[in-house]
Design a protein around this motif. Structure first.
Motif, short mmCIF file in Angstrom:
data_model
loop_
_atom_site.label_atom_id
_atom_site.label_comp_id
_atom_site.label_asym_id
_atom_site.label_seq_id
_atom_site.Cartn_x
_atom_site.Cartn_y
_atom_site.Cartn_z
N ARG A 29 0.99 -1.42 -0.08
CA ARG A 29 0.03 0.01 0.06
C ARG A 29 0.91 1.26 0.31
O ARG A 29 0.28 2.26 -0.60
CB ARG A 29 -1.36 -0.02 1.32
N ARG A 30 1.97 1.28 0.31
CA ARG A 30 2.65 2.24 0.28
C ARG A 30 3.93 2.36 -0.60
O ARG A 30 4.83 3.19 -0.86
CB ARG A 30 3.90 2.15 1.98
N LYS A 31 3.18 1.16 -1.13
CA LYS A 31 4.47 0.96 -2.75
C LYS A 31 6.16 1.08 -2.32
O LYS A 31 6.90 1.95 -2.62
CB LYS A 31 4.38 2.38 -3.68
N LEU A 32 6.29 0.46 -1.03
CA LEU A 32 7.81 0.07 -0.55
C LEU A 32 8.59 -1.13 -1.50
O LEU A 32 7.31 -1.69 -1.32
CB LEU A 32 7.73 0.22 0.78
N SER A 33 9.09 -0.50 -2.01
CA SER A 33 9.72 -1.83 -2.31
C SER A 33 10.22 -3.06 -1.37
O SER A 33 10.71 -2.46 -1.02
CB SER A 33 11.31 -2.05 -3.29
N THR A 34 10.75 -4.40 -1.07
CA THR A 34 11.65 -5.45 -0.35
C THR A 34 12.41 -4.69 0.28
O THR A 34 13.40 -4.86 1.42
CB THR A 34 11.38 -6.29 -0.53
N GLU A 35 13.48 -4.34 -1.15
CA GLU A 35 14.66 -3.39 -0.63
C GLU A 35 14.80 -2.36 -0.15
O GLU A 35 15.95 -2.36 0.73
CB GLU A 35 15.86 -3.22 -1.97
N GLN A 36 14.01 -1.70 0.06
CA GLN A 36 13.11 -0.48 0.68
C GLN A 36 13.24 -0.52 2.23
O GLN A 36 14.12 0.73 3.01
CB GLN A 36 12.58 0.10 0.12
N VAL A 37 12.46 -1.51 2.45
CA VAL A 37 12.10 -1.71 3.68
C VAL A 37 13.41 -2.50 4.23
O VAL A 37 13.31 -1.94 5.41
CB VAL A 37 10.79 -2.81 3.70
N ALA A 38 13.70 -3.39 3.92
CA ALA A 38 14.80 -4.48 4.80
C ALA A 38 16.08 -3.34 4.83
O ALA A 38 16.73 -3.46 5.96
CB ALA A 38 14.89 -5.47 3.71
N GLU A 39 16.70 -2.54 3.60
CA GLU A 39 17.62 -1.31 4.19
C GLU A 39 17.26 -0.96 5.18
O GLU A 39 18.05 -0.01 5.98
CB GLU A 39 17.51 -0.88 2.79
N ARG A 40 16.06 0.34 5.07
CA ARG A 40 15.78 0.60 6.33
C ARG A 40 15.28 0.33 7.61
O ARG A 40 15.52 0.82 8.69
CB ARG A 40 14.18 1.31 6.33
N ALA A 41 14.62 -0.64 7.86
CA ALA A 41 14.61 -1.76 8.66
C ALA A 41 16.28 -2.14 9.38
O ALA A 41 16.24 -2.93 10.49
CB ALA A 41 13.34 -3.19 8.62
N PRO A 46 16.18 -11.47 2.78
CA PRO A 46 15.34 -13.16 3.02
C PRO A 46 14.80 -13.03 4.46
O PRO A 46 13.78 -13.40 4.36
CB PRO A 46 16.26 -13.47 2.67
N THR A 47 15.09 -11.87 5.63
CA THR A 47 14.28 -12.01 6.67
C THR A 47 12.74 -11.18 6.27
O THR A 47 11.74 -11.69 6.84
CB THR A 47 15.31 -11.39 7.64
N LEU A 48 13.18 -9.75 5.81
CA LEU A 48 11.91 -9.68 5.06
C LEU A 48 11.22 -10.55 4.65
O LEU A 48 9.45 -10.75 4.87
CB LEU A 48 12.16 -8.30 4.49
N TRP A 49 11.52 -11.41 3.57
CA TRP A 49 10.36 -12.69 3.27
C TRP A 49 9.96 -13.62 4.22
O TRP A 49 9.09 -13.76 4.27
CB TRP A 49 11.51 -13.12 2.15
N SER A 50 11.09 -13.67 5.04
CA SER A 50 10.48 -14.68 6.44
C SER A 50 9.47 -14.44 6.92
O SER A 50 8.21 -14.75 6.97
CB SER A 50 11.68 -15.24 6.64
N ILE A 51 9.36 -12.60 7.08
CA ILE A 51 8.19 -12.19 8.11
C ILE A 51 7.09 -11.96 7.40
O ILE A 51 6.08 -12.10 7.67
CB ILE A 51 8.98 -10.68 8.44
N GLU A 52 7.08 -11.98 5.78
CA GLU A 52 5.56 -11.84 5.37
C GLU A 52 4.86 -13.32 4.75
O GLU A 52 4.05 -13.21 4.86
CB GLU A 52 6.51 -10.83 3.96
N LYS A 53 6.19 -14.11 5.06
CA LYS A 53 5.38 -15.27 5.33
C LYS A 53 4.89 -15.58 6.55
O LYS A 53 4.71 -17.47 6.49
CB LYS A 53 6.24 -16.63 4.22
N GLY A 54 5.46 -15.19 7.00
CA GLY A 54 5.25 -15.57 8.62
C GLY A 54 5.70 -16.37 9.26
O GLY A 54 5.06 -16.90 9.98
N ALA A 55 7.11 -16.34 9.04
CA ALA A 55 8.04 -17.14 9.74
C ALA A 55 8.18 -17.18 10.79
O ALA A 55 8.28 -15.98 11.70
CB ALA A 55 9.11 -17.47 9.36
N GLY A 56 8.53 -18.44 12.07
CA GLY A 56 8.28 -18.30 13.37
C GLY A 56 9.39 -18.06 14.12
O GLY A 56 9.82 -17.62 15.32
N GLY A 57 10.52 -18.09 13.19
CA GLY A 57 11.87 -17.80 13.41
C GLY A 57 12.73 -16.87 13.33
O GLY A 57 13.83 -16.64 14.29
N VAL A 58 11.57 -16.17 12.76
CA VAL A 58 12.38 -14.49 13.30
C VAL A 58 12.13 -13.78 14.26
O VAL A 58 11.14 -13.85 15.63
CB VAL A 58 11.14 -13.31 12.36
#
Length: 105
Positions: A29-41, A46-58
């Motif tokens: 909705r914010r039109k942010l790429s995974t690269e932008q969010v990962a960098e800012r966070a 891959p960690t962001l992808w895991s978060i978006e998949k709901g991985a419990g190990g993150v």
């Protein structure tokens, strides 16, 4: 020494998957790429992808960083905010073991 693997209960796993989907939708909705969010966070993509998949190990800190980047950090304060069971226990005035009083020296 072997690392102990975390077992996530099915009900909790479904909740994590839903939360991951919500985070992904908020990012889109914010039109942010995974690269932008990962960098800012300060996490990897891959960690962001895991978060978006709901991985419990993150780690919860990684989830919190992403929520902060998306402007949703105040949602964390809603966790355990309403505690009906705790209130019922408190109302029942159950005796809870507390610390022993300090003895004068």
């Amino acid at each position: 020494m072997r690392e102990k693997k975390l077992t996530v209960l099915p009900k909790l796993e479904k909740m994590l998957v839903q939360m991951g989907e919500n985070i992904k939708l908020a990012r889109l909705r914010r039109k942010l790429s995974t690269e932008q969010v990962a960098e800012r966070a300060n996490i990897s993509r891959p960690t962001l992808w895991s978060i978006e998949k709901g991985a419990g190990g993150v780690s919860m800190a990684a989830y919190a960083q992403v929520l902060f980047v998306l402007g949703l950090e105040k949602d964390l304060l809603k966790l355990a905010g309403d505690d009906p069971l705790g209130r019922k226990l408190q109302d029942a005035e159950l005796i809870v073991k507390g610390r022993a009083p300090k003895t004068p020296q």
